[in-house]
Scaffold this motif. Structure first.
Motif, mmCIF file in Angstrom:
data_model
loop_
_atom_site.group_PDB
_atom_site.id
_atom_site.type_symbol
_atom_site.label_atom_id
_atom_site.label_comp_id
_atom_site.label_asym_id
_atom_site.label_seq_id
_atom_site.Cartn_x
_atom_site.Cartn_y
_atom_site.Cartn_z
ATOM 1 N N ALA A 33 0.844 -1.190 0.000
ATOM 2 C CA ALA A 33 0.000 0.000 0.000
ATOM 3 C C ALA A 33 0.878 1.238 0.000
ATOM 4 C CB ALA A 33 -0.930 0.016 1.214
ATOM 5 N N TYR A 34 0.349 2.344 -0.528
ATOM 6 C CA TYR A 34 1.069 3.604 -0.520
ATOM 7 C C TYR A 34 1.184 4.127 0.906
ATOM 8 C CZ TYR A 34 0.779 4.076 -5.607
ATOM 9 O OH TYR A 34 0.912 3.891 -6.948
ATOM 10 N N LEU A 35 2.303 4.807 1.166
ATOM 11 C CA LEU A 35 2.514 5.490 2.432
ATOM 12 C C LEU A 35 2.326 6.983 2.231
ATOM 13 C CD1 LEU A 35 5.726 3.654 3.688
ATOM 14 C CD2 LEU A 35 3.452 3.497 4.705
ATOM 15 N N THR A 36 1.733 7.628 3.219
ATOM 16 C CA THR A 36 1.599 9.076 3.205
ATOM 17 C C THR A 36 2.104 9.626 4.524
ATOM 18 O OG1 THR A 36 -0.684 8.868 3.985
ATOM 19 C CG2 THR A 36 -0.360 9.072 1.612
ATOM 20 N N HIS A 37 2.323 10.910 4.562
ATOM 21 C CA HIS A 37 2.858 11.553 5.764
ATOM 22 C C HIS A 37 1.963 11.259 6.969
ATOM 23 C CE1 HIS A 37 4.913 14.509 8.211
ATOM 24 N NE2 HIS A 37 3.765 15.076 8.494
ATOM 25 N N GLY A 38 2.548 10.689 8.016
ATOM 26 C CA GLY A 38 1.799 10.360 9.221
ATOM 27 C C GLY A 38 1.292 8.939 9.276
ATOM 28 N N SER A 39 1.496 8.141 8.219
ATOM 29 C CA SER A 39 1.030 6.757 8.239
ATOM 30 C C SER A 39 1.655 5.995 9.403
ATOM 31 C CB SER A 39 1.394 6.056 6.925
ATOM 32 O OG SER A 39 0.705 6.614 5.836
ATOM 33 N N GLN A 40 0.860 5.121 10.029
ATOM 34 C CA GLN A 40 1.343 4.305 11.137
ATOM 35 C C GLN A 40 1.489 2.862 10.667
ATOM 36 O OE1 GLN A 40 -1.138 4.885 14.597
ATOM 37 N NE2 GLN A 40 0.011 6.703 15.192
ATOM 38 N N ILE A 41 2.685 2.323 10.862
ATOM 39 C CA ILE A 41 3.016 0.969 10.419
ATOM 40 C C ILE A 41 3.144 0.083 11.654
ATOM 41 C CG2 ILE A 41 4.703 -0.431 9.172
ATOM 42 C CD1 ILE A 41 5.560 2.166 7.726
#
Length: 503
Positions: free
Chosen positions: A283-291
């Motif tokens: 999946a794409y990551l964006t600013h602030g994404s939590q992994i």
């Protein structure tokens, strides 16, 4: 700023150690036929120790014995070679510009020529330290930071000589002589400290994406995403090593850079990889994404990006976004409050069906296109009512009992984020949840109260009661005092979000 301060300190200590080791063998007069040879040895030792210290610290910051040993060993060798080459090139440039006897002639040409020589020394040394990380971007960052540090070291030498030189000669009872010992000490310390500091600053200001550890051992630790593919796992060779959790695979996941976008890819790990509370394959990551990886939670950050507008609860059933979606990607919308969701929906990131947010309507909530029903209240059970803003507000009503049976196997809470990610907890009877409740192990969660909420299976739903918790209990992103949650609904207790499923 802690890492920058450490680089500054270890670089300065490396310079001080170089002076302590080399100064006893320095010629006692100037000019002296052995001074050129001794100066070359001094610079080589300074480069080796500075590279060892800063390279080793970079490896230690990244994590793991392998990274630390490799950074220190390569830094030692590369630092010695880089400083020697830089000093040779800088001396040739200074000599070509000011003449062969520039350092003995006095006047303004001496400090200028020395700055030129030290700028090249610092640039080559910084590039060598960057090369020890086996990263081209760090080579450029190191060269820039080293050049700035070298210029500061060169300016320091003659400044210290002007301040302390006359006092030293007076104490010796001499009118002239070699008084460079304090200058060499201060310059070595300043050069090492400045190179360490400015390498760190340049790296900090030029990074475009990085990970910050939010939950797990060494919280607050950061890793720059500066390679085409960044591997995450408990292997010593991973770019982002996560140790101490057996649920983390050796190479658990990776972040792949695709132009200006970043993609999180699961590496086939048994426990899976979570993104904003959803298990994903890619999946794409964006600013602030939590992994979520095992018991660790990492936040993905990008430079010059706006902070996330809202948390992942508003996007249930989607692998993203947390702070927006990349251009061209589908924009998920929060589920409407009064519309029933389809019985299954396809996760765009994985391609498999998953449980919906509302597999069936909540009590007091009509199906799409139907009028609002007026059910008879049930004895002792809460019902949902529409508030003045259209939100669901809990109310209590009592009336004749209803005989709708509960699911035969009860309910199950599936943790969708945090250290409990992927674990399932049966709710076969009434139970309390919190830090000091044995039903679900949440002692790790500082955002959960000791007795946070109670869960009571009844009819086709779970009755969720907040027990006066500090941070509140949430059902589908809305803070509640008392509410019902059916299969597919999300219940957030402390920092952990659970999805209700039938057993």
């Amino acid at each position: 700023m802690g890492t920058l301060l450490l680089k500054f300190l270890v670089g300065g200590l490396a310079g001080l150690l170089c002076w302590v080791l080399c100064e006893p063998s320095a010629p006692k007069s100037f000019p002296h036929p052995d001074f050129a040879r001794w100066s070359s040895v001094f610079v080589m030792v300074l480069g080796a120790l500075t590279g060892f210290a800063i390279g080793g610290l970079d490896g230690l910051t990244r994590g793991g014995k392998r990274h630390t040993a490799m950074g220190a060993g390569l830094g030692l060798f590369m630092g010695a070679v880089g400083a020697t080459l830089g000093y040779g090139v800088g001396s040739m440039v200074a000599t070509a510009a000011f003449g062969s006897g520039v350092f003995a002639m006095g006047g303004l040409a001496v400090p200028v020529a020395r700055v030129v020589a030290f700028v090249f020394t610092g640039a080559f040394l910084g590039a060598a330290i960057g090369l020890s990380a086996l990263n081209v971007k760090k080579v450029i960052q190191g060269a820039i930071g080293g050049a700035i540090g070298g210029a500061i070291g060169g300016l320091t030498f003659d400044l210290v000589a002007v301040v302390f030189g006359p006092a030293i000669l007076t104490a010796r009872g001499q009118s002239e002589g070699e008084v460079g010992s304090p200058s060499r000490a201060i310059t070595a310390i300043a050069l090492g400290a400045a190179i360490g500091l400015f390498i760190g600053l340049v790296e900090r200001f030029t990074r475009s994406a990085w990970l910050r550890l939010q939950l797990g051992r060494n919280e607050g630790k950061e890793w720059s995403i500066d390679t085409a593919q960044t591997f995450i796992g408990r292997s010593e060779g991973a770019h982002v090593p996560l140790f101490g959790d057996p649920n983390v695979a050796p190479i658990h996941a990776s972040i792949q850079r695709q132009g200006g976008q970043y993609v999180l890819v699961d590496g086939g790990s048994p426990m899976g990889t979570g993104l904003n509370g959803q298990r994903i394959q890619s999946a794409y990551l964006t600013h602030g994404s939590q992994i979520q990886i095992g018991g660790f939670v990492l936040q993905f950050l990008m430079k010059n990006q706006a902070a996330p507008a809202r948390g992942p609860e508003a996007y249930a059933g989607q692998a993203y976004p947390y702070g927006g979606v990349p251009q061209g990607a589908p924009v998920p919308q929060p589920a409407p409050a009064a519309a029933a969701m389809p019985t299954q929906m396809q996760n765009p990131a994985m391609g498999y069906p998953q449980a919906p947010m509302h597999a069936q309507p909540m009590p007091g909530q009509p199906m799409a296109g139907q009028p609002m029903p007026h059910p008879s209240p049930m004895a002792g059970m809460p019902t949902q009512a529409m508030g003045p803003q259209g939100g669901m507000q809990p109310t209590m009503a009592y009336g004749a009992p209803m005989q709708a049976p509960a699911p035969s196997g009860g309910f199950v809470l599936l943790a969708t984020d945090g250290p409990l990610l992927g674990q399932r907890f049966p709710v076969s009877g009434a139970m309390d949840v919190g830090r000091e409740c044995p039903s679900i192990p949440m002692s790790f969660d500082g955002n959960a109260s000791r007795r946070h909420a109670s869960l009571v299976p009844a009819f086709s739903n779970l009755v969720v009661n907040d027990l006066g918790s500090t941070n509140g209990t949430y059902v589908n992103g809305q803070r509640v005092q008392q509410a019902t949650a059916g299969p597919g609904d999300l219940v957030k207790i402390g920092s952990t979000t659970f999805r209700v499923e039938t057993a």
